[in-house]
Design a protein around this motif. Structure first.
Motif, PDB file in Angstrom:
ATOM      1  N   HIS A 396       1.106  -1.172  -0.144  1.00  0.00           N
ATOM      2  CA  HIS A 396       0.024  -0.088  -0.439  1.00  0.00           C
ATOM      3  C   HIS A 396       0.931   1.131  -0.033  1.00  0.00           C
ATOM      4  CE1 HIS A 396      -1.734   2.969   2.186  1.00  0.00           C
ATOM      5  NE2 HIS A 396      -2.894   3.001   2.045  1.00  0.00           N
ATOM      6  N   ASP A 397       1.962   1.230   0.452  1.00  0.00           N
ATOM      7  CA  ASP A 397       2.404   2.621   1.361  1.00  0.00           C
ATOM      8  C   ASP A 397       3.935   2.793  -0.233  1.00  0.00           C
ATOM      9  OD1 ASP A 397       1.907   2.372   3.653  1.00  0.00           O
ATOM     10  OD2 ASP A 397       3.386   2.061   4.301  1.00  0.00           O
ATOM     11  N   VAL A 398       4.057   1.493  -0.601  1.00  0.00           N
ATOM     12  CA  VAL A 398       4.883   2.006  -1.841  1.00  0.00           C
ATOM     13  C   VAL A 398       3.832   2.203  -2.992  1.00  0.00           C
ATOM     14  CG1 VAL A 398       6.173   0.215  -3.877  1.00  0.00           C
ATOM     15  CG2 VAL A 398       6.952  -0.348  -1.514  1.00  0.00           C
ATOM     16  N   ALA A 399       2.751   1.967  -3.214  1.00  0.00           N
ATOM     17  CA  ALA A 399       1.647   2.363  -4.262  1.00  0.00           C
ATOM     18  C   ALA A 399       1.153   3.763  -3.879  1.00  0.00           C
ATOM     19  CB  ALA A 399       1.097   1.358  -4.287  1.00  0.00           C
ATOM     20  N   TYR A 400       1.199   3.693  -2.385  1.00  0.00           N
ATOM     21  CA  TYR A 400       0.307   5.379  -2.853  1.00  0.00           C
ATOM     22  C   TYR A 400       2.037   6.170  -3.273  1.00  0.00           C
ATOM     23  CZ  TYR A 400      -4.247   4.682  -2.434  1.00  0.00           C
ATOM     24  OH  TYR A 400      -5.500   4.389  -2.268  1.00  0.00           O
ATOM     25  N   ALA A 401       3.628   6.156  -1.855  1.00  0.00           N
ATOM     26  CA  ALA A 401       4.305   6.714  -2.922  1.00  0.00           C
ATOM     27  C   ALA A 401       4.744   7.245  -4.470  1.00  0.00           C
ATOM     28  CB  ALA A 401       5.635   6.295  -2.188  1.00  0.00           C
ATOM     29  N   ALA A 402       4.621   5.812  -5.088  1.00  0.00           N
ATOM     30  CA  ALA A 402       4.091   5.895  -6.391  1.00  0.00           C
ATOM     31  C   ALA A 402       3.213   6.592  -6.733  1.00  0.00           C
ATOM     32  CB  ALA A 402       4.523   4.329  -6.900  1.00  0.00           C
ATOM     33  N   VAL A 403       2.105   6.620  -6.958  1.00  0.00           N
ATOM     34  CA  VAL A 403       0.991   7.618  -6.855  1.00  0.00           C
ATOM     35  C   VAL A 403       1.315   9.104  -6.484  1.00  0.00           C
ATOM     36  CG1 VAL A 403      -1.608   8.469  -6.156  1.00  0.00           C
ATOM     37  CG2 VAL A 403      -0.927   6.088  -6.676  1.00  0.00           C
ATOM     38  N   ASN A 404       1.602   9.365  -5.397  1.00  0.00           N
ATOM     39  CA  ASN A 404       2.921  10.799  -5.051  1.00  0.00           C
ATOM     40  C   ASN A 404       3.370  11.437  -6.273  1.00  0.00           C
ATOM     41  OD1 ASN A 404       0.263  10.942  -3.139  1.00  0.00           O
ATOM     42  ND2 ASN A 404       1.870  10.012  -2.237  1.00  0.00           N
ATOM     43  N   ALA A 405       3.959  10.438  -6.589  1.00  0.00           N
ATOM     44  CA  ALA A 405       5.027  10.441  -8.070  1.00  0.00           C
ATOM     45  C   ALA A 405       4.963  11.039  -8.946  1.00  0.00           C
ATOM     46  CB  ALA A 405       6.452  10.282  -7.344  1.00  0.00           C
ATOM     47  N   ILE A 406       3.618  11.345  -9.311  1.00  0.00           N
ATOM     48  CA  ILE A 406       2.998  10.712 -10.572  1.00  0.00           C
ATOM     49  C   ILE A 406       2.654  12.576 -10.416  1.00  0.00           C
ATOM     50  CG2 ILE A 406       0.835  10.701 -11.931  1.00  0.00           C
ATOM     51  CD1 ILE A 406       1.505   7.357 -11.777  1.00  0.00           C
ATOM     52  N   ASP A 407       2.669  13.274 -11.390  1.00  0.00           N
ATOM     53  CA  ASP A 407       2.329  15.062 -11.795  1.00  0.00           C
ATOM     54  C   ASP A 407       1.028  14.592 -12.789  1.00  0.00           C
ATOM     55  OD1 ASP A 407       1.741  17.360 -11.856  1.00  0.00           O
ATOM     56  OD2 ASP A 407       3.780  17.610 -13.010  1.00  0.00           O
ATOM     57  N   TRP A 408      -0.031  14.625 -12.544  1.00  0.00           N
ATOM     58  CA  TRP A 408      -1.470  15.041 -13.060  1.00  0.00           C
ATOM     59  C   TRP A 408      -2.270  15.432 -12.130  1.00  0.00           C
ATOM     60  CZ3 TRP A 408      -4.875   9.931 -14.357  1.00  0.00           C
ATOM     61  CH2 TRP A 408      -5.336  11.122 -15.050  1.00  0.00           C
ATOM     62  N   PRO A 409      -2.083  17.089 -12.315  1.00  0.00           N
ATOM     63  CA  PRO A 409      -3.526  17.525 -11.506  1.00  0.00           C
ATOM     64  C   PRO A 409      -4.778  17.242 -12.249  1.00  0.00           C
ATOM     65  CG  PRO A 409      -1.548  19.450 -12.912  1.00  0.00           C
ATOM     66  CD  PRO A 409      -1.383  17.869 -13.100  1.00  0.00           C
ATOM     67  N   GLU A 410      -5.286  16.917 -13.284  1.00  0.00           N
ATOM     68  CA  GLU A 410      -6.114  16.162 -13.782  1.00  0.00           C
ATOM     69  C   GLU A 410      -7.027  15.152 -13.577  1.00  0.00           C
ATOM     70  OE1 GLU A 410      -4.110  17.611 -15.643  1.00  0.00           O
ATOM     71  OE2 GLU A 410      -4.336  19.668 -16.351  1.00  0.00           O
ATOM     72  N   GLY A 411      -5.864  14.159 -12.988  1.00  0.00           N
ATOM     73  CA  GLY A 411      -6.293  13.234 -12.868  1.00  0.00           C
ATOM     74  C   GLY A 411      -6.962  12.662 -11.010  1.00  0.00           C
ATOM     75  N   PHE A 412      -7.444  11.483 -10.849  1.00  0.00           N
ATOM     76  CA  PHE A 412      -7.748  11.115  -9.497  1.00  0.00           C
ATOM     77  C   PHE A 412      -7.619  10.492  -9.716  1.00  0.00           C
ATOM     78  CE2 PHE A 412     -11.825   9.284  -9.689  1.00  0.00           C
ATOM     79  CZ  PHE A 412     -12.281   9.570 -10.515  1.00  0.00           C
ATOM     80  N   CYS A 413      -7.554   9.520  -7.854  1.00  0.00           N
ATOM     81  CA  CYS A 413      -7.545   8.278  -7.671  1.00  0.00           C
ATOM     82  C   CYS A 413      -8.800   8.062  -6.321  1.00  0.00           C
ATOM     83  CB  CYS A 413      -6.523   7.452  -7.574  1.00  0.00           C
ATOM     84  SG  CYS A 413      -5.505   9.004  -6.363  1.00  0.00           S
ATOM     85  N   ARG A 414      -8.521   6.972  -5.948  1.00  0.00           N
ATOM     86  CA  ARG A 414      -8.991   6.191  -4.343  1.00  0.00           C
ATOM     87  C   ARG A 414      -7.825   6.734  -3.696  1.00  0.00           C
ATOM     88  NH1 ARG A 414     -14.249   2.606  -3.693  1.00  0.00           N
ATOM     89  NH2 ARG A 414     -13.197   2.667  -1.744  1.00  0.00           N
ATOM     90  N   ARG A 415      -8.086   6.919  -2.185  1.00  0.00           N
ATOM     91  CA  ARG A 415      -7.321   7.314  -1.408  1.00  0.00           C
ATOM     92  C   ARG A 415      -7.478   6.136  -0.339  1.00  0.00           C
ATOM     93  NH1 ARG A 415      -2.367   9.722  -1.969  1.00  0.00           N
ATOM     94  NH2 ARG A 415      -2.857  11.492  -4.459  1.00  0.00           N
ATOM     95  N   ASP A 416      -8.218   5.235  -0.834  1.00  0.00           N
ATOM     96  CA  ASP A 416      -8.299   3.979   0.042  1.00  0.00           C
ATOM     97  C   ASP A 416      -8.639   2.919  -0.309  1.00  0.00           C
ATOM     98  OD1 ASP A 416     -10.560   4.053  -0.894  1.00  0.00           O
ATOM     99  OD2 ASP A 416     -12.105   4.753   0.361  1.00  0.00           O
ATOM    100  N   ILE A 417      -7.547   2.310  -0.925  1.00  0.00           N
ATOM    101  CA  ILE A 417      -7.322   1.292  -1.735  1.00  0.00           C
ATOM    102  C   ILE A 417      -7.064  -0.062  -0.677  1.00  0.00           C
ATOM    103  CG2 ILE A 417      -6.257  -0.233  -3.358  1.00  0.00           C
ATOM    104  CD1 ILE A 417      -9.016   1.723  -4.117  1.00  0.00           C
ATOM    105  N   GLY A 418      -7.008  -0.701  -0.429  1.00  0.00           N
ATOM    106  CA  GLY A 418      -7.116  -1.792   0.670  1.00  0.00           C
ATOM    107  C   GLY A 418      -7.759  -1.936   2.190  1.00  0.00           C
TER     108      GLY A 418
END
Ligand code: AMP
Ligand code: GLY
Length: 431
Positions: A396-418
């Motif tokens: 979980h932590d690895v995946a969200y660290a990667a999400v945070n490294a992606i620069d895409w202001p027009e994109g979104f994701c759920r913050r509660d996967i898992g």
């Protein structure tokens, strides 16, 4: 081996990534593919449902193995068409794909093979369906018999909702002929998990269990989607339960399909409800899930290519399919407006930076690359950002660290996967 993967989502990028790692591979194509599959395969501009053209392409290019990702070409008979041209295709025949293509068919298989499932009845007549709903009351589940792009199931909390579903499916024909008949079911209560097995018509090998997140918003709010995230294994589904489900659900289904002369080959995906009375089947799908495929393949230790070939050759009983004792979690990044009206064209940056983090894999779905390589959103679900780790929390932590490294202001994701496995306010991040 010369291999053709069919499809264009994150699932197909993961399939290409996994197959490309095989020492047995000599050439890989993906039709139609995406900018992610293009890193491992040569993309071919043919649609997943353009079956005649796909067969011609496979013949002309001496393809040894075809690997369809989505259900639509399978239900439309791509395996039969490939085999008629002498090309091996790792998926069910049109007849066997009815396990996903028709709810009634699946229910009949369940009854014939004593597979535990919700009590059910089928209706071709809207008035009879309404009378049944009034008699049984809510909660109750109404399903269009045919494929309705994942939207043909209504879990009705009230009688009113169930009657409205009958009206939409049978009178208005919201899903066309898919709603000509409906299945009405008892509402099951429990945790939902998915079980994936590779099947060769007789034998099955476990690919793992997973959980999906269907709703678009945190806390399972908002509209239904194809899936906003997934993880494997599903911790509430211990290995002993997985084995029991293989024996009580997957194997009996394979035996019944073989007995009918329509053996099932390919990936069988069982959606299960873990009820007080044990696991019950909600539905079969005849393919990998998306985004489940992405996380399942991250745990696969064995070479995928010979495993798929063994499934086609009826040799799985001699195949030792191994998984790493790790966990994987995938977060779908979608374009703003998904699932209703995703906005296209925005620029996505930082995938290289995210992918460089240890334990990260980023799979593409609805992306498009400009001539200069600039990556843009071109669909609803755009990326599946995956992390692996020794535990689900670490993944979980690895995946969200990667999400945070992606620069895409027009994109979104759920913050509660898992959250079902890790708790609703999981924050395992170390900063
Ligand atoms: P399906 O399209 O068959 O996967 O169904 C969509 C969702 O509806 C499932 O993932 C379940 O959450 C729910 N569902 C389907 N059938 C039942 C049932 N008999 N009882 C409770 N929930 C169900
Ligand atoms: N993620 C669910 C599916 O692929 O059907």
């Amino acid at each position: 081996m010369r291999v053709l993967v069919i499809g264009s989502g994150g699932r197909e990028h993961a399939l290409c990534w996994s197959i490309a790692a095989s020492p047995l591979l000599t050439k890989l194509w993906c039709a139609p593919g995406n900018p992610g599959t293009a890193r491992h395969a040569e993309n071919v501009p043919l649609g997943a449902l353009d079956i005649a053209a796909l067969v011609a392409f496979a013949s002309d290019n001496s393809v040894d193995l075809v690997v369809p990702g989505p259900e639509a070409p399978l239900v439309a008979g791509i395996t039969d068409a490939m085999e008629a041209a002498g090309i091996t295709c790792c998926g069910p025949s049109r007849a066997a794909a009815q396990l996903e293509g028709s709810k009634t068919f699946t229910k009949e298989i369940c009854d014939a093979a004593s597979i535990p499932t919700a009590l059910w009845e089928r209706f071709d007549d809207a008035d009879a369906a309404r009378a049944f709903i009034r008699r049984r009351g809510a909660p109750i589940v109404v399903k269009a018999d045919g494929l309705a792009a994942g939207k043909g199931v209504v879990v009705a909390a009230t009688e009113q909702e169930a009657l409205a579903a009958i009206n939409a499916m049978m009178d208005v024909r919201l899903f066309g002929d898919a709603g000509a008949s409906v299945v009405i079911e008892e509402c099951l209560v429990g945790n939902e998990v998915s079980l994936f097995a590779l099947c060769d018509g007789e034998a099955a090998r476990l690919l793992g269990s997973a959980q999906d997140h269907k709703r678009v918003g945190d806390g399972d709010s908002g509209g239904n989607t194809g899936g906003m995230g997934s993880y494997t294994p599903a911790p509430m589904f211990a290995p002993a339960h997985e084995q029991a489900a293989m024996e009580r659900i997957i194997q009996p289904a394979l035996s019944e399909m073989a007995r009918r002369g329509t053996p099932f080959r390919g990936v069988l995906y069982a959606g299960l409800m873990l009820t007080d009375e044990g696991a019950k089947l909600i539905e079969f799908n005849v393919r990998f899930g998306d985004p489940e495929c992405q996380v399942l393949l991250l745990r696969l230790m064995s070479d995928l290519l010979p495993a798929l070939q063994a499934a086609c050759d009826g040799e799985l009983k001699n195949f030792d399919l191994r998984l790493y004792d790790t966990a994987a979690l995938g977060v779908v990044m979608a374009a703003r407006g998904y699932p209703d009206a995703p906005q296209r064209g925005s620029i996505i940056r930082g995938i290289e930076r995210a992918s460089a983090l240890p334990g990260v894999q980023v799979f593409h779905a609805g992306t498009a690359a400009d001539a200069d390589g600039t990556l843009r959103a071109a669909g609803g679900r755009v990326l599946t950002v995956c992390g692996t780790g020794r535990t689900l929390g670490a993944a979980h932590d690895v995946a969200y660290a990667a999400v945070n490294a992606i620069d895409w202001p027009e994109g979104f994701c759920r913050r509660d996967i898992g959250w079902r496995a890790l708790g609703p306010h999981a924050d395992h991040s170390t900063g």
